[in-house]
Motif scaffolding. Structure first.
Motif, PDB file in Angstrom:
ATOM      1  N   ALA A  16      11.367  82.384   1.982  1.00 32.89           N
ATOM      2  CA  ALA A  16      12.321  83.276   1.320  1.00 32.89           C
ATOM      3  C   ALA A  16      13.621  83.348   2.126  1.00 32.89           C
ATOM      4  N   ALA A  17      13.525  83.387   3.450  1.00 37.72           N
ATOM      5  CA  ALA A  17      14.715  83.440   4.295  1.00 37.72           C
ATOM      6  C   ALA A  17      15.543  82.165   4.148  1.00 37.72           C
ATOM      7  N   ARG A  18      14.872  81.006   4.087  1.00 38.68           N
ATOM      8  CA  ARG A  18      15.596  79.742   3.912  1.00 38.68           C
ATOM      9  C   ARG A  18      16.294  79.705   2.555  1.00 38.68           C
ATOM     10  N   GLN A  19      15.611  80.151   1.517  1.00 41.13           N
ATOM     11  CA  GLN A  19      16.211  80.167   0.183  1.00 41.13           C
ATOM     12  C   GLN A  19      17.395  81.124   0.141  1.00 41.13           C
ATOM     13  N   SER A  20      17.258  82.270   0.794  1.00 42.42           N
ATOM     14  CA  SER A  20      18.338  83.245   0.832  1.00 42.42           C
ATOM     15  C   SER A  20      19.537  82.690   1.594  1.00 42.42           C
ATOM     16  N   ALA A  21      19.299  82.012   2.725  1.00 39.31           N
ATOM     17  CA  ALA A  21      20.383  81.420   3.508  1.00 39.31           C
ATOM     18  C   ALA A  21      21.101  80.352   2.690  1.00 39.31           C
ATOM     19  N   SER A  22      20.334  79.555   1.946  1.00 44.07           N
ATOM     20  CA  SER A  22      20.927  78.522   1.106  1.00 44.07           C
ATOM     21  C   SER A  22      21.773  79.158   0.008  1.00 44.07           C
ATOM     22  N   ALA A  23      21.261  80.212  -0.603  1.00 40.40           N
ATOM     23  CA  ALA A  23      22.004  80.914  -1.652  1.00 40.40           C
ATOM     24  C   ALA A  23      23.267  81.538  -1.075  1.00 40.40           C
ATOM     25  N   SER A  24      23.196  82.097   0.131  1.00 42.58           N
ATOM     26  CA  SER A  24      24.374  82.687   0.775  1.00 42.58           C
ATOM     27  C   SER A  24      25.430  81.634   1.023  1.00 42.58           C
ATOM     28  N   ALA A  25      25.012  80.448   1.499  1.00 43.55           N
ATOM     29  CA  ALA A  25      25.955  79.366   1.767  1.00 43.55           C
ATOM     30  C   ALA A  25      26.623  78.912   0.473  1.00 43.55           C
ATOM     31  N   THR A  26      25.843  78.790  -0.603  1.00 43.46           N
ATOM     32  CA  THR A  26      26.396  78.382  -1.890  1.00 43.46           C
ATOM     33  C   THR A  26      27.363  79.438  -2.403  1.00 43.46           C
ATOM     34  N   ASN A  27      26.978  80.696  -2.306  1.00 48.85           N
ATOM     35  CA  ASN A  27      27.841  81.786  -2.736  1.00 48.85           C
ATOM     36  C   ASN A  27      29.114  81.815  -1.899  1.00 48.85           C
ATOM     37  N   TYR A  28      29.004  81.554  -0.608  1.00 46.40           N
ATOM     38  CA  TYR A  28      30.177  81.571   0.260  1.00 46.40           C
ATOM     39  C   TYR A  28      31.137  80.438  -0.119  1.00 46.40           C
ATOM     40  N   ALA A  29      30.607  79.274  -0.445  1.00 43.63           N
ATOM     41  CA  ALA A  29      31.466  78.168  -0.881  1.00 43.63           C
ATOM     42  C   ALA A  29      32.260  78.589  -2.122  1.00 43.63           C
ATOM     43  N   GLY A  30      31.626  79.318  -3.017  1.00 42.50           N
ATOM     44  CA  GLY A  30      32.317  79.834  -4.203  1.00 42.50           C
ATOM     45  C   GLY A  30      33.387  80.845  -3.829  1.00 42.50           C
ATOM     46  N   GLN A  31      33.092  81.690  -2.845  1.00 40.90           N
ATOM     47  CA  GLN A  31      34.081  82.673  -2.387  1.00 40.90           C
ATOM     48  C   GLN A  31      35.299  81.969  -1.808  1.00 40.90           C
ATOM     49  N   VAL A  32      35.053  80.915  -1.018  1.00 41.88           N
ATOM     50  CA  VAL A  32      36.153  80.148  -0.418  1.00 41.88           C
ATOM     51  C   VAL A  32      37.001  79.531  -1.525  1.00 41.88           C
ATOM     52  N   ALA A  33      36.358  78.924  -2.516  1.00 41.94           N
ATOM     53  CA  ALA A  33      37.090  78.282  -3.616  1.00 41.94           C
ATOM     54  C   ALA A  33      37.933  79.301  -4.386  1.00 41.94           C
ATOM     55  N   ARG A  34      37.357  80.452  -4.697  1.00 47.06           N
ATOM     56  CA  ARG A  34      38.105  81.490  -5.423  1.00 47.06           C
ATOM     57  C   ARG A  34      39.268  82.024  -4.582  1.00 47.06           C
ATOM     58  N   HIS A  35      39.029  82.192  -3.297  1.00 46.52           N
ATOM     59  CA  HIS A  35      40.077  82.676  -2.394  1.00 46.52           C
ATOM     60  C   HIS A  35      41.238  81.683  -2.368  1.00 46.52           C
ATOM     61  N   LEU A  36      40.924  80.394  -2.284  1.00 45.27           N
ATOM     62  CA  LEU A  36      41.973  79.366  -2.243  1.00 45.27           C
ATOM     63  C   LEU A  36      42.841  79.388  -3.494  1.00 45.27           C
ATOM     64  N   LEU A  37      42.229  79.579  -4.644  1.00 44.13           N
ATOM     65  CA  LEU A  37      42.987  79.557  -5.896  1.00 44.13           C
ATOM     66  C   LEU A  37      44.112  80.585  -5.920  1.00 44.13           C
ATOM     67  N   ARG A  38      43.908  81.698  -5.240  1.00 45.15           N
ATOM     68  CA  ARG A  38      44.953  82.739  -5.206  1.00 45.15           C
ATOM     69  C   ARG A  38      46.188  82.293  -4.427  1.00 45.15           C
ATOM     70  N   PHE A  39      46.062  81.240  -3.624  1.00 43.24           N
ATOM     71  CA  PHE A  39      47.164  80.791  -2.775  1.00 43.24           C
ATOM     72  C   PHE A  39      47.744  79.448  -3.215  1.00 43.24           C
ATOM     73  N   LYS A  40      47.259  78.924  -4.319  1.00 43.04           N
ATOM     74  CA  LYS A  40      47.723  77.628  -4.816  1.00 43.04           C
ATOM     75  C   LYS A  40      49.056  77.800  -5.544  1.00 43.04           C
ATOM     76  N   ARG A  41      49.988  76.926  -5.220  1.00 46.09           N
ATOM     77  CA  ARG A  41      51.303  76.922  -5.870  1.00 46.09           C
ATOM     78  C   ARG A  41      51.631  75.491  -6.288  1.00 46.09           C
ATOM     79  N   TYR A  42      52.208  75.344  -7.437  1.00 52.08           N
ATOM     80  CA  TYR A  42      52.644  74.026  -7.892  1.00 52.08           C
ATOM     81  C   TYR A  42      54.075  73.857  -7.399  1.00 52.08           C
ATOM     82  N   PRO A  43      54.333  72.875  -6.526  1.00 51.65           N
ATOM     83  CA  PRO A  43      55.706  72.722  -6.007  1.00 51.65           C
ATOM     84  C   PRO A  43      56.706  72.528  -7.158  1.00 51.65           C
ATOM     85  N   PRO A  44      57.765  73.327  -7.184  1.00 52.40           N
ATOM     86  CA  PRO A  44      58.733  73.240  -8.293  1.00 52.40           C
ATOM     87  C   PRO A  44      59.305  71.838  -8.486  1.00 52.40           C
ATOM     88  N   GLU A  45      59.589  71.134  -7.377  1.00 55.58           N
ATOM     89  CA  GLU A  45      60.161  69.785  -7.510  1.00 55.58           C
ATOM     90  C   GLU A  45      59.148  68.814  -8.117  1.00 55.58           C
TER      91      GLU A  45
END
Length: 115
Positions: A16-45
């Protein structure tokens, strides 16, 4: 004969601990991806020129959530988009701290599509 229902509690807890750690890592990857999207800018040029592409950026997040070792690992074919992909990660730092304070590597695509 032993069945999964009769496994020792310590084995079940370890699984159960291994499954939970794996789920936490997967969830964290999603958090990182969502966090990055807030800082993405399309260069005007790049937008004005109709430039599109996907740049891939690799970096690690330390235990405090700071991005380290940010580098371009695949070019979009356009310098301004590549530079923006790296700058996006740098602007997004710090990230939410990782679970259990464990550092982790990430490679993320930054997609830029001209309309």
């Amino acid at each position: 004969a032993s069945s999964p229902d009769s496994m020792p509690a310590s084995v079940a807890a370890s699984q159960a601990a291994r499954q939970s750690a794996s789920a936490s890592a997967t969830n964290y990857a999603g958090q990182v991806a969502r966090h990055l999207l807030r800082f993405k800018r399309y260069p005007p040029e790049a937008r004005a020129r109709g430039q599109s592409g996907t740049a891939s950026v690799a970096f690690s997040v330390n235990g405090a959530g700071n991005a380290q070792g940010v580098r371009l690992v695949r070019s979009s074919g356009h310098a301004s988009l590549d530079q923006e992909a790296v700058a996006m990660v740098q602007r997004a730092s710090p990230f939410p701290p990782p679970p259990n304070g464990r550092a982790g590597p990430f490679t993320v695509p930054a997609n830029f599509r001209a309309l």
